[in-house]
Design a protein around this motif. Structure first.
Motif, PDB file in Angstrom:
ATOM      1  N   ARG A 114       0.495   3.948  -2.745  1.00 56.15           N
ATOM      2  CA  ARG A 114       0.141   5.295  -2.315  1.00 56.15           C
ATOM      3  C   ARG A 114       0.867   6.362  -3.133  1.00 56.15           C
ATOM      4  NH1 ARG A 114       1.259   4.725   2.690  1.00 56.15           N
ATOM      5  NH2 ARG A 114      -0.802   4.139   3.453  1.00 56.15           N
ATOM      6  N   LYS A 115       2.059   6.045  -3.591  1.00 56.18           N
ATOM      7  CA  LYS A 115       2.823   7.001  -4.387  1.00 56.18           C
ATOM      8  C   LYS A 115       2.157   7.267  -5.735  1.00 56.18           C
ATOM      9  CE  LYS A 115       7.239   5.652  -2.290  1.00 56.18           C
ATOM     10  NZ  LYS A 115       8.570   5.043  -2.522  1.00 56.18           N
ATOM     11  N   GLU A 126      -8.078   2.969   3.526  1.00 52.78           N
ATOM     12  CA  GLU A 126      -7.145   4.090   3.463  1.00 52.78           C
ATOM     13  C   GLU A 126      -7.744   5.272   2.706  1.00 52.78           C
ATOM     14  OE1 GLU A 126      -3.361   6.031   3.880  1.00 52.78           O
ATOM     15  OE2 GLU A 126      -4.028   4.137   4.748  1.00 52.78           O
ATOM     16  N   TYR A 127      -8.507   4.984   1.626  1.00 53.54           N
ATOM     17  CA  TYR A 127      -9.007   6.064   0.762  1.00 53.54           C
ATOM     18  C   TYR A 127     -10.530   6.185   0.792  1.00 53.54           C
ATOM     19  CZ  TYR A 127      -4.255   6.391  -0.886  1.00 53.54           C
ATOM     20  OH  TYR A 127      -2.884   6.580  -0.947  1.00 53.54           O
ATOM     21  N   ILE A 163      -6.693  -0.882   0.995  1.00 55.41           N
ATOM     22  CA  ILE A 163      -6.674   0.332   0.165  1.00 55.41           C
ATOM     23  C   ILE A 163      -7.996   1.089   0.321  1.00 55.41           C
ATOM     24  CG2 ILE A 163      -6.615   1.201  -2.215  1.00 55.41           C
ATOM     25  CD1 ILE A 163      -4.765  -1.189  -2.870  1.00 55.41           C
ATOM     26  N   ILE A 172       0.833  -1.203   0.000  1.00 57.93           N
ATOM     27  CA  ILE A 172       0.000   0.000   0.000  1.00 57.93           C
ATOM     28  C   ILE A 172       0.869   1.256   0.000  1.00 57.93           C
ATOM     29  CG2 ILE A 172      -1.663   1.331   1.366  1.00 57.93           C
ATOM     30  CD1 ILE A 172      -2.899  -1.314   2.231  1.00 57.93           C
ATOM     31  N   GLY A 173       2.014   1.170   0.680  1.00 56.30           N
ATOM     32  CA  GLY A 173       2.942   2.291   0.667  1.00 56.30           C
ATOM     33  C   GLY A 173       3.432   2.601  -0.738  1.00 56.30           C
ATOM     34  N   ALA A 199      -7.490   5.437  -6.469  1.00 55.78           N
ATOM     35  CA  ALA A 199      -7.439   4.232  -5.645  1.00 55.78           C
ATOM     36  C   ALA A 199      -8.347   3.152  -6.221  1.00 55.78           C
ATOM     37  CB  ALA A 199      -7.847   4.555  -4.211  1.00 55.78           C
TER      38      ALA A 199
END
Length: 481
Positions: free
Chosen positions: A358-359, A402-403, A399, A354-355, A367
Motif C-alpha cells: 500500500r505504501k 482493496e483498490y 489487493i 498488502i500494508g 495496484a
C-alpha cells in the motif's frame, strides 16, 4: 444468522468435520464470525507467516541454481516442486501457538476451499482430455494439417499461427513445443531460415495458447483464484493478446522469409482427429460449463480413437488415468498452496504484505502494476507460471478488493505476466525443451539464443502494461457486478 448459514455451507464444502467442531475449538463464534482459537486470541505474526512461501522459493530456486552450475540439463526441474512445497507446508505448522489439531483445521479449510476443489477437478479433466486426444493421433494430425496449409515462403509466421492454435486447443505450451519444434527445426535446416527465429516463433505461439486456452492450467488457476468465469477472462485477454499476435505475425512475414523455398512433402492427417480440439474450443467459447466441455471432449476423442483403430476400450481407460496422473504436480501444488494460503491469511501475512504494498501503491493503476510485478517475480523465482499464479492468487485478490480492480482484470494480469516471463526465462521448461529438441534435429542452439526472438512475449508484455494505463481491453466488457 445469514453469516452463520454461509459459514456452515463453507465448512461442509471445505471438508471439515462439522460446524460445531469449529465452534468448539474456537475457529468461529456463534454468529459465524472468526474469533480466537481455543479461547485465546491468536498472535498477528505478520511477516513471519510468509516464511513458508519464502522457504519454498529458496529451496526450489537454490536447487535450480546449484544444478545449473553443475551443468545438469533441465536444472530447475531436478528438485520436484511438490517436494519443496511439502517442506514449506511443514514449516507453516511451526507458526503460532495453537495446537496441531487447530492448525490442521485451518490448513484443511484452505485446501478444501470450493475454488481449490473446483480447480483440482478441472486440472485432472483437462489432463485426461489432452492425453486421450494425443493418444488417438489428434495432436499429430493438427500439426500436420497446419503445416500442409501454410505456403513454404510463409513458414515462420505459419509456425507461430500453428503453435498458437495448438496451444489454445490443447492448453499446454509444453506439449505444443514438443510437437512442433522438431518439425520447425527440420524446416529451418532445409530452407535457410535462421533457426532461433523459427524456434522463437514456435515458443511465442505456444505461450499465446497457454495464456488464452480455456483448459490451460494457468487459465484455470487465474480464474478460480479470482472467482471469475473462464469465458470473461478469455475475452479480456484476447483483446490484449490479439494486437501482440498481429504485430508478431507482421514481423515474421517481413523478416522470417526463407532463403530458399523448400517442399515439406506430404504430411498425413485425418480431419476427424482434429475435431475434438475444435469442439472443446467452440463449446468453451459459447460459455458451456467447463466440466461438461472437458467430459464431452474426453469421450469424443475416445470414440474417434476407437473408430479409427488408434484406441481400444482398455487403452482409452488407461489414457484417461495417465491424463489424471500427468496433472499430479499442478494438483498437489494447488492443494498445498490452498492450505498454506489460509494459514498465512489467518496469521496476518496477507494483511502485512498488502500494508507494505500500500505504501507503494497510489491507486487502481499502480495496484494493477503491483499485481503484474508480483506474479512476474514469482514466476522468475519458480520457473513455473502455474505455480506463480497459485502462490500469488490470494494476495492479488485481496489487493484487487482493496483498490476496486475487476476480478476478470486481475485474472488476466496474472495469466498474461506469468506467461510473458515463462516464455523468456532461459531456465524455464519451454525454452530448455525447445533448445534441446532443436539441437536433436540439427539446429544447434541454447535457450539464450532463442529469447531475443520470442517476439510475441515481448509484445504481450508491452500491450499488457499499456492496457493498465489505457484500458482499451475493457471497452467491450460489461461492468462487473
Amino acid at each position: 444468522m445469514e453469516n452463520l448459514k454461509k459459514y456452515k455451507m463453507g465448512i461442509v464444502c471445505s471438508g471439515l468435520p462439522s460446524f460445531y467442531f469449529c465452534l468448539n475449538i474456537g475457529i468461529i463464534n456463534e454468529n459465524g464470525c472468526r474469533r480466537s482459537y481455543m479461547g485465546y486470541e491468536h498472535k498477528k505474526e505478520g511477516a513471519l507467516s510468509l516464511l513458508p512461501f519464502l522457504i519454498f522459493i529458496i529451496i526450489y530456486l537454490g536447487a535450480g541454481i546449484y544444478f545449473q552450475m553443475q551443468g545438469v540439463e533441465m536444472a530447475f526441474y531436478q528438485f520436484p516442486s511438490v517436494t519443496a512445497m511439502f517442506i514449506a507446508v511443514l514449516s507453516a505448522f511451526w507458526i503460532g501457538d495453537e495446537s496441531l489439531q487447530v492448525k490442521f483445521g485451518i490448513f484443511a479449510r484452505g485446501a478444501g476451499n470450493e475454488n481449490v476443489m473446483t480447480m483440482l477437478m478441472i486440472y485432472i479433466l483437462a489432463g485426461a482430455f489432452s492425453a486421450v486426444a494425443a493418444a488417438m493421433g489428434g495432436r499429430d494430425a493438427t500439426v500436420n494439417l497446419g503445416i500442409s496449409m501454410i505456403p513454404p515462403e510463409y513458414l515462420t509466421a505459419g509456425v507461430f499461427i500453428i503453435s498458437a492454435f495448438m496451444g489454445t486447443a490443447t492448453g499446454t505450451s509444453m506439449g505444443t513445443v514438443a510437437a512442433i519444434v522438431p518439425i520447425a527445426a527440420g524446416v529451418a535446416a532445409k530452407s535457410g531460415i535462421y533457426e532461433p527465429l523459427i524456434i522463437g516463433a514456435c515458443v511465442g505461439g505456444a505461450m499465446f495458447g497457454d495464456n488464452l486456452s480455456m483448459i490451460s492450467d494457468t487459465t484455470i488457476a487465474a480464474t478460480r483464484t479470482q472467482g471469475c468465469d473462464l469465458k470473461d477472462k478469455f475475452k479480456l485477454n484476447f483483446m490484449i493478446a490479439l494486437p501482440a499476435a498481429v504485430c508478431t505475425i507482421i514481423l515474421l512475414l517481413v523478416i522470417g522469409k526463407p532463403d530458399a523455398v523448400t517442399e515439406i512433402g506430404a504430411l498425413d492427417y485425418q480431419m476427424i482427429k482434429v475435431f475434438p480440439y475444435i469442439a472443446v474450443l467452440g463449446l468453451a467459447l459459447l460459455g458451456a460449463n467447463v466440466f461438461l466441455v472437458l467430459t464431452i471432449g474426453i469421450f469424443l476423442a475416445g470414440i474417434i480413437g476407437m473408430t479409427c483403430g488408434n484406441l481400444t476400450v482398455i487403452t482409452f481407460a488407461q489414457n484417461i488415468w495417465n491424463g489424471f496422473t500427468g496433472m499430479s504436480e499442478a494438483f498437489f501444488l494447488a492443494l498445498f498452496c490452498g492450505g498454506i494460503s489460509e494459514m498465512i491469511a489467518y496469521y496476518g501475512g496477507i494483511e502485512w504484505l498488502i500494508g507494505k504494498l500500500r505504501k507503494m501503491i497510489k491507486g487502481n493503476k499502480s495496484a494493477q502494476l503491483g499485481i503484474a510485478t508480483l506474479v512476474s517475480l514469482t514466476d522468475c523465482a519458480t520457473a513455473n507460471n502455474t505455480v506463480a499464479i497459485i502462490i500469488t492468487g490470494s494476495m492479488a485478490k485481496d489487493i484487487s478488493k482493496e483498490y476496486n480492480i475487476d476480478s476478470r482484470r486481475t485474472a488476466s494480469l496474472l495469466d498474461i505476466f506469468s506467461c510473458v516471463f515463462q516464455g523468456m526465462i532461459p531456465y524455464g521448461a519451454q525454452l530448455l525443451t525447445a533448445s534441446a529438441l532443436a539441437t536433436q534435429n540439427g539446429a544447434v542452439m541454447n535457450a539464450m539464443e532463442i529469447i531475443p526472438h520470442t517476439w510475441y512475449c515481448w509484445f504481450l508484455a508491452a500491450f499488457g502494461i499499456l492496457s493498465i494505463y489505457i484500458p482499451f481491453a475493457e471497452m467491450f466488457m460489461k461492468k462487473e457486478k
